[in-house]
Scaffold this motif. Structure first.
Motif, mmCIF file in Angstrom:
data_model
loop_
_atom_site.group_PDB
_atom_site.id
_atom_site.type_symbol
_atom_site.label_atom_id
_atom_site.label_comp_id
_atom_site.label_asym_id
_atom_site.label_seq_id
_atom_site.Cartn_x
_atom_site.Cartn_y
_atom_site.Cartn_z
ATOM 1 N N ARG A 133 0.849 -1.205 0.000
ATOM 2 C CA ARG A 133 0.000 0.000 0.000
ATOM 3 C C ARG A 133 0.880 1.249 0.000
ATOM 4 O O ARG A 133 0.661 2.189 -0.758
ATOM 5 C CB ARG A 133 -0.929 -0.017 1.225
ATOM 6 C CG ARG A 133 -1.901 1.162 1.262
ATOM 7 C CD ARG A 133 -2.827 1.130 2.478
ATOM 8 N NE ARG A 133 -3.449 2.438 2.602
ATOM 9 C CZ ARG A 133 -4.747 2.712 2.383
ATOM 10 N NH1 ARG A 133 -5.574 1.748 2.066
ATOM 11 N NH2 ARG A 133 -5.206 3.942 2.477
ATOM 12 N N LEU A 136 2.439 1.804 -3.351
ATOM 13 C CA LEU A 136 1.470 2.314 -4.327
ATOM 14 C C LEU A 136 1.214 3.809 -4.128
ATOM 15 O O LEU A 136 1.069 4.559 -5.091
ATOM 16 C CB LEU A 136 0.158 1.520 -4.234
ATOM 17 C CG LEU A 136 0.251 0.086 -4.786
ATOM 18 C CD1 LEU A 136 -0.961 -0.747 -4.361
ATOM 19 C CD2 LEU A 136 0.371 0.092 -6.314
ATOM 20 N N ILE A 137 1.190 4.248 -2.880
ATOM 21 C CA ILE A 137 1.027 5.685 -2.607
ATOM 22 C C ILE A 137 2.177 6.447 -3.257
ATOM 23 O O ILE A 137 1.979 7.409 -4.008
ATOM 24 C CB ILE A 137 1.045 5.974 -1.081
ATOM 25 C CG1 ILE A 137 -0.160 5.347 -0.392
ATOM 26 C CG2 ILE A 137 1.102 7.481 -0.812
ATOM 27 C CD1 ILE A 137 -0.087 5.368 1.140
ATOM 28 N N ILE A 140 2.195 6.401 -7.107
ATOM 29 C CA ILE A 140 1.214 7.308 -7.722
ATOM 30 C C ILE A 140 1.768 8.731 -7.758
ATOM 31 O O ILE A 140 1.727 9.400 -8.796
ATOM 32 C CB ILE A 140 -0.125 7.233 -6.953
ATOM 33 C CG1 ILE A 140 -0.852 5.947 -7.347
ATOM 34 C CG2 ILE A 140 -0.997 8.454 -7.249
ATOM 35 C CD1 ILE A 140 -1.956 5.525 -6.424
ATOM 36 N N PHE A 221 -5.103 13.612 -3.968
ATOM 37 C CA PHE A 221 -4.938 12.282 -3.372
ATOM 38 C C PHE A 221 -5.376 12.452 -1.918
ATOM 39 O O PHE A 221 -4.590 12.866 -1.080
ATOM 40 C CB PHE A 221 -3.486 11.821 -3.460
ATOM 41 C CG PHE A 221 -3.268 10.357 -3.141
ATOM 42 C CD1 PHE A 221 -4.137 9.658 -2.313
ATOM 43 C CD2 PHE A 221 -2.193 9.678 -3.683
ATOM 44 C CE1 PHE A 221 -3.945 8.316 -2.025
ATOM 45 C CE2 PHE A 221 -1.976 8.321 -3.408
ATOM 46 C CZ PHE A 221 -2.856 7.654 -2.571
ATOM 47 N N TRP A 240 -9.745 6.370 0.138
ATOM 48 C CA TRP A 240 -8.841 7.364 -0.450
ATOM 49 C C TRP A 240 -8.997 7.353 -1.958
ATOM 50 O O TRP A 240 -9.152 6.288 -2.566
ATOM 51 C CB TRP A 240 -7.400 7.073 -0.028
ATOM 52 C CG TRP A 240 -7.206 7.358 1.425
ATOM 53 C CD1 TRP A 240 -7.734 6.645 2.468
ATOM 54 C CD2 TRP A 240 -6.501 8.459 2.004
ATOM 55 N NE1 TRP A 240 -7.390 7.236 3.661
ATOM 56 C CE2 TRP A 240 -6.629 8.340 3.409
ATOM 57 C CE3 TRP A 240 -5.752 9.518 1.486
ATOM 58 C CZ2 TRP A 240 -6.044 9.250 4.287
ATOM 59 C CZ3 TRP A 240 -5.179 10.421 2.359
ATOM 60 C CH2 TRP A 240 -5.321 10.287 3.747
ATOM 61 N N MET A 241 -8.976 8.534 -2.526
ATOM 62 C CA MET A 241 -9.172 8.629 -3.964
ATOM 63 C C MET A 241 -8.092 9.504 -4.604
ATOM 64 O O MET A 241 -7.662 10.480 -4.017
ATOM 65 C CB MET A 241 -10.573 9.178 -4.271
ATOM 66 C CG MET A 241 -10.921 8.990 -5.701
ATOM 67 S SD MET A 241 -12.665 8.987 -6.188
ATOM 68 C CE MET A 241 -13.516 10.063 -5.131
ATOM 69 N N ILE A 242 -7.690 9.097 -5.793
ATOM 70 C CA ILE A 242 -6.745 9.869 -6.596
ATOM 71 C C ILE A 242 -7.545 10.436 -7.751
ATOM 72 O O ILE A 242 -8.191 9.687 -8.482
ATOM 73 C CB ILE A 242 -5.604 8.976 -7.155
ATOM 74 C CG1 ILE A 242 -4.750 8.427 -6.017
ATOM 75 C CG2 ILE A 242 -4.735 9.745 -8.137
ATOM 76 C CD1 ILE A 242 -5.168 7.080 -5.519
ATOM 77 N N PHE A 451 -8.460 4.173 -4.303
ATOM 78 C CA PHE A 451 -7.137 3.667 -3.934
ATOM 79 C C PHE A 451 -7.195 2.270 -3.319
ATOM 80 O O PHE A 451 -6.380 1.397 -3.649
ATOM 81 C CB PHE A 451 -6.446 4.644 -2.976
ATOM 82 C CG PHE A 451 -5.047 4.215 -2.631
ATOM 83 C CD1 PHE A 451 -4.089 4.069 -3.624
ATOM 84 C CD2 PHE A 451 -4.694 3.931 -1.321
ATOM 85 C CE1 PHE A 451 -2.793 3.644 -3.318
ATOM 86 C CE2 PHE A 451 -3.406 3.514 -1.010
ATOM 87 C CZ PHE A 451 -2.461 3.372 -2.014
ATOM 88 N N GLU A 452 -8.162 2.020 -2.439
ATOM 89 C CA GLU A 452 -8.238 0.689 -1.804
ATOM 90 C C GLU A 452 -8.555 -0.398 -2.828
ATOM 91 O O GLU A 452 -8.103 -1.529 -2.681
ATOM 92 C CB GLU A 452 -9.271 0.691 -0.682
ATOM 93 C CG GLU A 452 -8.777 1.346 0.600
ATOM 94 C CD GLU A 452 -8.681 2.855 0.498
ATOM 95 O OE1 GLU A 452 -9.374 3.437 -0.362
ATOM 96 O OE2 GLU A 452 -7.907 3.460 1.266
ATOM 97 N N LEU A 454 -7.473 -0.395 -5.838
ATOM 98 C CA LEU A 454 -6.172 -0.652 -6.467
ATOM 99 C C LEU A 454 -5.320 -1.555 -5.575
ATOM 100 O O LEU A 454 -4.688 -2.507 -6.047
ATOM 101 C CB LEU A 454 -5.437 0.674 -6.723
ATOM 102 C CG LEU A 454 -3.977 0.527 -7.171
ATOM 103 C CD1 LEU A 454 -3.898 -0.067 -8.581
ATOM 104 C CD2 LEU A 454 -3.237 1.865 -7.125
ATOM 105 N N VAL A 455 -5.316 -1.267 -4.268
ATOM 106 C CA VAL A 455 -4.514 -2.094 -3.356
ATOM 107 C C VAL A 455 -5.053 -3.531 -3.357
ATOM 108 O O VAL A 455 -4.278 -4.492 -3.350
ATOM 109 C CB VAL A 455 -4.505 -1.517 -1.915
ATOM 110 C CG1 VAL A 455 -3.599 -2.361 -1.018
ATOM 111 C CG2 VAL A 455 -4.035 -0.071 -1.907
#
Ligand code: 4AD
Ligand code: MG
Length: 479
Positions: A133, A136-137, A140, A221, A240-242, A451-452, A454-455
């Motif tokens: 995680r 990935l943060i 991004i 983000f 969480w959103m990008i 985001f989650e 994606l994880v």
């Protein structure tokens, strides 16, 4: 000086003295400590020289105790590790009563671990999930920063409903037992903290659009909140959103950006933490073995990720997607629970069919019916009457469903105002949003990546509650 276990295990060096600190995973034969400090999912074997330490101290080396060990790194005689630490001194930093410690050195169910989320960081599975995680943060940010995007902090407290879906948490300092009312009997928000009613944001998109009208390329983000009563493996109340937003981009460039971003961050995480990916790959394979053969995933985790990296995403329109579903054996044999016809909001069974059965790869679906999408999406020109569409795009991923939702935005003031009236979105209060269309409007597009989700995709974890440290879901706000 403390050295991290990941560094020690990486190095080929031996015969030097160091200190390590961490938590005891197991202590075997009063001699072998498996020590973990979270820098890797591998433990360092710390060897206690028999009789060199006093009996009372040895008793305090229990599973979950926190210790410091100093000694020499040597080539290991035993199997499973190349180096180990021969301890001269051991100090107990924090005792732990192993009998009372809820995590035993055995396999626990994910459901049980959710109940002890304050301790689950100390398991191999969650160690791997949260290191990935983190990667990935960073990946991004790296992707967008390398392309000169500007990172914008959109507000967390907001007075507008960006999605127009009304699924918001209220933010107030009013006394709920004694709400002030106006003459017409409704709550008088003028007396509230902000002098108006306020909510936790559902999306930073509208503010990102404002910034894109100056900086051209921006991304947010941040945390977003949805008060939808969805108890599924893919929904959280806080996630969480990008959200990138790009001036001058149209729908195709928007899809290109999303595909490039997903591939970049997946590759980055895989390269950064190959051991964690390998661990989760094996974990998933194990889990799959428990399922009946016909329910097993076709690909292993690593196989799936590599496949995504090496293949173009499929791109189809909503209308084409509906046609595929109508032609499908599943539809003809009435296997779908929900009906299929042009105009429906596709259910997850439909999305899964497209992604997992039909295309077997990520699919970008574009040009959805205008009636099932948000007010800000650009209305397509030249639609057949009764089949009006907007320049929307959803990216559907195997095992996840919708991972990204986005669109080209309606940049034409008149069309936007008209759509807002139709959908009862207050245009007066949102003058600031409409101002960008009044003062130098231009075509632009963006999307939101959950985001989650994606994880989940990268770790292969089946439940979204297992990829965020402390999940918030209906009826659950523990820790
Ligand atoms: O599709 P959504 O609702 O789109 C937006 O919010 C737009 N403003 C994005 C944009 O164009 N800038 O949400 C975007 C993504 C979804 O595709 C999904 O991955 C994720 O956010 N998402 C959730 N993730 C976890 N729990 C929930 N309750 C989610 N709702 C949406
Ligand atoms: Mg969506």
């Amino acid at each position: 000086m403390r050295q991290e276990i990941a560094e020690i295990l990486k190095g080929k060096q031996v015969d030097y003295t160091i200190t390590v600190k961490g938590w005891v995973r197991t202590f075997r034969n009063n001699q072998f400590i498996a020590l973990n400090d979270g820098s890797t999912n591998h433990n360092l074997q710390v060897v206690v020289e028999l009789n060199s330490q006093d009996e009372a101290l040895l008793k305090r080396i229990t599973t979950s105790a926190c210790i410091s060990a100093t000694g020499k790194i040597v080539a290991s005689q035993g199997k499973g590790q190349t180096v180990e630490l021969i301890a001269d001194t051991i100090e107990i930093l924090g005792d732990s009563d192993a009998e009372k410690y809820p995590l035993q050195p055995k396999k626990h169910s994910l459901e049980f671990l959710r109940e002890i989320a304050h301790l689950r960081f100390r398991t191999n599975t969650f160690g791997s999930v949260f290191r990935l995680r983190n990667a990935l943060i960073f990946g991004i940010h790296k992707f967008f920063q390398e392309q000169n995007f500007l990172n914008i902090h959109s507000p967390i407290i907001s007075a507008s409903d960006a999605e127009g879906a009304g699924e918001m948490f209220k933010v107030t300092t009013l006394d709920l037992d004694k709400l002030p009312t106006s003459e017409d009997g409704t709550v008088d928000y003028k007396q509230d903290f902000f002098g108006r009613s306020a909510n936790l944001t559902v999306s930073g998109q509208l503010e990102a659009e404002l910034a894109a009208m100056a900086f051209s390329k921006v991304y947010t983000f941040g945390p977003t909140f949805r008060a939808e009563n969805s108890n599924t493996t893919r929904h959280l109340a806080e996630f969480w959103m990008i959200e990138p937003e790009v001036a001058f981009n149209e729908l195709k460039e928007n899809a290109d950006l999303a595909e490039a971003m997903l591939k970049y961050v997946i590759q980055y995480a895989m390269e950064k933490h190959p051991d964690d990916i390998a661990f989760l790959d094996a974990r998933l394979a194990d889990e799959e073995k428990q399922k009946p053969t016909n329910e097993r995933a076709e690909f292993g985790l690593i196989e799936k990720l590599n496949f995504v990296l090496n293949n173009d995403f499929e791109r189809i329109t909503y209308t084409e997607a509906i046609d595929i579903l109508l032609q499908s054996p599943a539809y003809k044999k009435k296997k779908f629970q929900y009906d299929v016809k042009w105009g429906i909001d596709m259910q997850s069974e439909h999305e899964r069919y497209l992604v997992e059965k039909h295309f077997k790869k990520p699919v970008i679906v574009t040009d959805y019916p205008k009636d099932i999408k948000a007010f800000y999406m650009r209305q397509n020109d030249g639609c057949e009457p009764g089949r009006e569409t907007v320049a929307a795009m959803d990216i559907l991923a195997p095992g996840i469903g919708e991972i990204i939702g986005g669109s080209q935005r309606e940049e034409r003031l008149e069309k936007l105002e008209q759509r807002m009236h139709e959908m009862h979105i207050p245009t007066k209060e949102m003058f600031w949003y409409l101002d960008t269309r009044r003062f130098g409007t231009c075509k632009h597009a963006g999307f939101g990546l959950g985001f989650e989700r994606l994880v989940q995709f990268v770790t292969g974890m089946g439940n979204i509650r297992d990829v965020i440290p402390f999940p918030r879901t209906p009826q659950n706000c523990e820790f």
